[in-house]
Write a protein that holds these residues in place. Structure first.
Motif, PDB file in Angstrom:
ATOM      1  N   MET A  83       9.647   0.598 -51.141  1.00  0.00           N
ATOM      2  CA  MET A  83       8.555  -0.113 -51.797  1.00  0.00           C
ATOM      3  C   MET A  83       7.363   0.821 -51.937  1.00  0.00           C
ATOM      4  SD  MET A  83       8.852  -3.818 -49.910  1.00  0.00           S
ATOM      5  CE  MET A  83       8.236  -3.196 -48.361  1.00  0.00           C
ATOM      6  N   ASN A  84       6.993   1.103 -53.160  1.00  0.00           N
ATOM      7  CA  ASN A  84       5.860   1.969 -53.451  1.00  0.00           C
ATOM      8  C   ASN A  84       4.758   1.201 -54.169  1.00  0.00           C
ATOM      9  OD1 ASN A  84       7.334   4.194 -52.428  1.00  0.00           O
ATOM     10  ND2 ASN A  84       8.245   4.597 -54.437  1.00  0.00           N
ATOM     11  N   SER A  85       3.580   1.771 -54.193  1.00  0.00           N
ATOM     12  CA  SER A  85       2.434   1.149 -54.880  1.00  0.00           C
ATOM     13  C   SER A  85       2.271  -0.307 -54.463  1.00  0.00           C
ATOM     14  CB  SER A  85       2.614   1.258 -56.398  1.00  0.00           C
ATOM     15  OG  SER A  85       2.739   2.599 -56.796  1.00  0.00           O
ATOM     16  N   LEU A  86       2.302  -0.541 -53.184  1.00  0.00           N
ATOM     17  CA  LEU A  86       2.261  -1.907 -52.679  1.00  0.00           C
ATOM     18  C   LEU A  86       0.930  -2.571 -52.984  1.00  0.00           C
ATOM     19  CD1 LEU A  86       4.167  -1.341 -49.364  1.00  0.00           C
ATOM     20  CD2 LEU A  86       4.759  -3.057 -51.076  1.00  0.00           C
ATOM     21  N   LYS A  87       1.002  -3.882 -53.210  1.00  0.00           N
ATOM     22  CA  LYS A  87      -0.154  -4.693 -53.545  1.00  0.00           C
ATOM     23  C   LYS A  87      -0.283  -5.816 -52.527  1.00  0.00           C
ATOM     24  CE  LYS A  87       0.884  -3.916 -58.444  1.00  0.00           C
ATOM     25  NZ  LYS A  87       1.178  -4.582 -59.741  1.00  0.00           N
ATOM     26  N   PRO A  88      -1.474  -6.347 -52.337  1.00  0.00           N
ATOM     27  CA  PRO A  88      -1.625  -7.470 -51.404  1.00  0.00           C
ATOM     28  C   PRO A  88      -0.689  -8.631 -51.718  1.00  0.00           C
ATOM     29  CG  PRO A  88      -3.772  -6.566 -51.908  1.00  0.00           C
ATOM     30  CD  PRO A  88      -2.792  -5.844 -52.803  1.00  0.00           C
ATOM     31  N   LYS A  89      -0.385  -8.850 -52.985  1.00  0.00           N
ATOM     32  CA  LYS A  89       0.504  -9.962 -53.342  1.00  0.00           C
ATOM     33  C   LYS A  89       1.954  -9.701 -52.940  1.00  0.00           C
ATOM     34  CE  LYS A  89       1.355  -8.489 -58.131  1.00  0.00           C
ATOM     35  NZ  LYS A  89       1.245  -8.900 -59.558  1.00  0.00           N
ATOM     36  N   ASP A  90       2.260  -8.487 -52.476  1.00  0.00           N
ATOM     37  CA  ASP A  90       3.592  -8.208 -51.949  1.00  0.00           C
ATOM     38  C   ASP A  90       3.739  -8.668 -50.505  1.00  0.00           C
ATOM     39  OD1 ASP A  90       3.456  -5.111 -53.721  1.00  0.00           O
ATOM     40  OD2 ASP A  90       4.611  -6.885 -54.286  1.00  0.00           O
ATOM     41  N   THR A  91       2.655  -9.122 -49.897  1.00  0.00           N
ATOM     42  CA  THR A  91       2.702  -9.596 -48.525  1.00  0.00           C
ATOM     43  C   THR A  91       3.649 -10.784 -48.408  1.00  0.00           C
ATOM     44  OG1 THR A  91       0.468  -8.845 -48.006  1.00  0.00           O
ATOM     45  CG2 THR A  91       1.357 -10.640 -46.668  1.00  0.00           C
ATOM     46  N   ALA A  92       4.613 -10.662 -47.503  1.00  0.00           N
ATOM     47  CA  ALA A  92       5.638 -11.694 -47.346  1.00  0.00           C
ATOM     48  C   ALA A  92       6.577 -11.295 -46.210  1.00  0.00           C
ATOM     49  CB  ALA A  92       6.434 -11.868 -48.636  1.00  0.00           C
ATOM     50  N   VAL A  93       7.416 -12.229 -45.839  1.00  0.00           N
ATOM     51  CA  VAL A  93       8.566 -11.910 -44.996  1.00  0.00           C
ATOM     52  C   VAL A  93       9.708 -11.526 -45.933  1.00  0.00           C
ATOM     53  CG1 VAL A  93      10.223 -12.730 -43.298  1.00  0.00           C
ATOM     54  CG2 VAL A  93       7.837 -13.479 -43.174  1.00  0.00           C
ATOM     55  N   TYR A  94      10.303 -10.389 -45.702  1.00  0.00           N
ATOM     56  CA  TYR A  94      11.376  -9.888 -46.546  1.00  0.00           C
ATOM     57  C   TYR A  94      12.726 -10.090 -45.865  1.00  0.00           C
ATOM     58  CZ  TYR A  94       8.111  -7.843 -49.839  1.00  0.00           C
ATOM     59  OH  TYR A  94       7.137  -7.673 -50.802  1.00  0.00           O
ATOM     60  N   TYR A  95      13.654 -10.651 -46.622  1.00  0.00           N
ATOM     61  CA  TYR A  95      14.988 -10.951 -46.109  1.00  0.00           C
ATOM     62  C   TYR A  95      16.040 -10.185 -46.909  1.00  0.00           C
ATOM     63  CZ  TYR A  95      12.657 -15.094 -44.186  1.00  0.00           C
ATOM     64  OH  TYR A  95      11.810 -15.943 -43.525  1.00  0.00           O
ATOM     65  N   CYS A  96      17.054  -9.712 -46.224  1.00  0.00           N
ATOM     66  CA  CYS A  96      18.216  -9.214 -46.945  1.00  0.00           C
ATOM     67  C   CYS A  96      19.326 -10.255 -46.842  1.00  0.00           C
ATOM     68  CB  CYS A  96      18.678  -7.862 -46.437  1.00  0.00           C
ATOM     69  SG  CYS A  96      19.405  -7.848 -44.803  1.00  0.00           S
ATOM     70  N   ALA A  97      20.223 -10.189 -47.815  1.00  0.00           N
ATOM     71  CA  ALA A  97      21.293 -11.163 -47.895  1.00  0.00           C
ATOM     72  C   ALA A  97      22.538 -10.502 -48.461  1.00  0.00           C
ATOM     73  CB  ALA A  97      20.876 -12.349 -48.767  1.00  0.00           C
ATOM     74  N   ALA A  98      23.684 -11.052 -48.117  1.00  0.00           N
ATOM     75  CA  ALA A  98      24.961 -10.499 -48.558  1.00  0.00           C
ATOM     76  C   ALA A  98      25.835 -11.597 -49.139  1.00  0.00           C
ATOM     77  CB  ALA A  98      25.681  -9.839 -47.382  1.00  0.00           C
ATOM     78  N   ARG A  99      26.587 -11.232 -50.166  1.00  0.00           N
ATOM     79  CA  ARG A  99      27.530 -12.186 -50.726  1.00  0.00           C
ATOM     80  C   ARG A  99      28.735 -11.434 -51.252  1.00  0.00           C
ATOM     81  NH1 ARG A  99      28.136 -13.669 -55.924  1.00  0.00           N
ATOM     82  NH2 ARG A  99      28.286 -15.866 -55.317  1.00  0.00           N
ATOM     83  N   SER A 100      29.890 -12.065 -51.169  1.00  0.00           N
ATOM     84  CA  SER A 100      31.088 -11.480 -51.756  1.00  0.00           C
ATOM     85  C   SER A 100      31.026 -11.670 -53.256  1.00  0.00           C
ATOM     86  CB  SER A 100      32.339 -12.117 -51.168  1.00  0.00           C
ATOM     87  OG  SER A 100      32.311 -13.514 -51.368  1.00  0.00           O
ATOM     88  N   GLY A 101      31.592 -10.755 -53.992  1.00  0.00           N
ATOM     89  CA  GLY A 101      31.554 -10.842 -55.436  1.00  0.00           C
ATOM     90  C   GLY A 101      30.330 -10.167 -56.017  1.00  0.00           C
ATOM     91  N   THR A 102      29.897 -10.644 -57.168  1.00  0.00           N
ATOM     92  CA  THR A 102      28.778 -10.018 -57.869  1.00  0.00           C
ATOM     93  C   THR A 102      27.447 -10.503 -57.295  1.00  0.00           C
ATOM     94  OG1 THR A 102      28.820 -11.751 -59.545  1.00  0.00           O
ATOM     95  CG2 THR A 102      30.118  -9.781 -59.986  1.00  0.00           C
ATOM     96  N   TYR A 103      26.407  -9.715 -57.519  1.00  0.00           N
ATOM     97  CA  TYR A 103      25.107 -10.127 -57.015  1.00  0.00           C
ATOM     98  C   TYR A 103      24.543 -11.245 -57.875  1.00  0.00           C
ATOM     99  CZ  TYR A 103      23.229  -6.914 -60.626  1.00  0.00           C
ATOM    100  OH  TYR A 103      22.939  -6.261 -61.799  1.00  0.00           O
ATOM    101  N   ARG A 104      23.601 -11.976 -57.282  1.00  0.00           N
ATOM    102  CA  ARG A 104      22.934 -13.068 -57.975  1.00  0.00           C
ATOM    103  C   ARG A 104      21.442 -12.973 -57.730  1.00  0.00           C
ATOM    104  NH1 ARG A 104      26.507 -17.672 -59.012  1.00  0.00           N
ATOM    105  NH2 ARG A 104      24.638 -18.946 -59.122  1.00  0.00           N
ATOM    106  N   VAL A 105      20.691 -13.644 -58.582  1.00  0.00           N
ATOM    107  CA  VAL A 105      19.241 -13.659 -58.396  1.00  0.00           C
ATOM    108  C   VAL A 105      18.780 -14.963 -57.770  1.00  0.00           C
ATOM    109  CG1 VAL A 105      18.889 -12.057 -60.297  1.00  0.00           C
ATOM    110  CG2 VAL A 105      18.791 -14.517 -60.723  1.00  0.00           C
ATOM    111  N   ASP A 106      19.703 -15.905 -57.579  1.00  0.00           N
ATOM    112  CA  ASP A 106      19.335 -17.125 -56.861  1.00  0.00           C
ATOM    113  C   ASP A 106      19.750 -16.936 -55.403  1.00  0.00           C
ATOM    114  OD1 ASP A 106      22.120 -18.940 -58.320  1.00  0.00           O
ATOM    115  OD2 ASP A 106      22.078 -17.418 -56.759  1.00  0.00           O
TER     116      ASP A 106
END
Length: 122
Positions: A83-106
């Motif tokens: 993560m570069n050029s971070l902004k205050p609005k990037d403040t959050a808890v960040y989670y990673c997730a895994a799924r079989s098959g193709t990636y999704r945006v939901d």
């Protein structure tokens, strides 16, 4: 079963950088597409970035495109979010997730980590 553990979060000034890591254990990591999501205080969790099982394909939310880079190392069983050029609005808890098959945006992912806090000060 896949266990995911995020690390690399912290406090950074606006304009700074952080590199998040998500270490996976359990089933074969290379068989899973991976995603990063984030949840800011008082807001719903939102998609940030995703990567295919091979690493050949990536996808980003418009809000982070050009600033964040997702990558993976299937030998180390780890996915990264630079993560570069971070902004205050990037403040959050960040989670990673895994799924079989193709990636999704939901949030249709099979496994989730516990999250790592990222705070960007102005």
């Amino acid at each position: 079963q896949v266990q995911l553990v995020e690390s690399g979060g912290g406090l950074v000034q606006a304009g700074g950088s952080l590199n998040l890591s998500c270490a996976a254990s359990g089933r074969t990591f290379s068989g899973y597409a991976m995603g990063w999501f984030r949840q800011a205080p008082g807001k719903e969790r939102e998609f940030v970035a995703a990567i295919s099982w091979s690493g050949a394909y990536t996808y980003y939310a418009d809000s982070v495109k050009g600033r964040f880079t997702i990558s993976r190392d299937n030998v180390k069983n780890t996915v990264y979010l630079q993560m570069n050029s971070l902004k205050p609005k990037d403040t959050a808890v960040y989670y990673c997730a895994a799924r079989s098959g193709t990636y999704r945006v939901d949030e249709e992912y099979d496994y989730w980590g516990q999250g790592t806090q990222v705070t960007v000060s102005s």
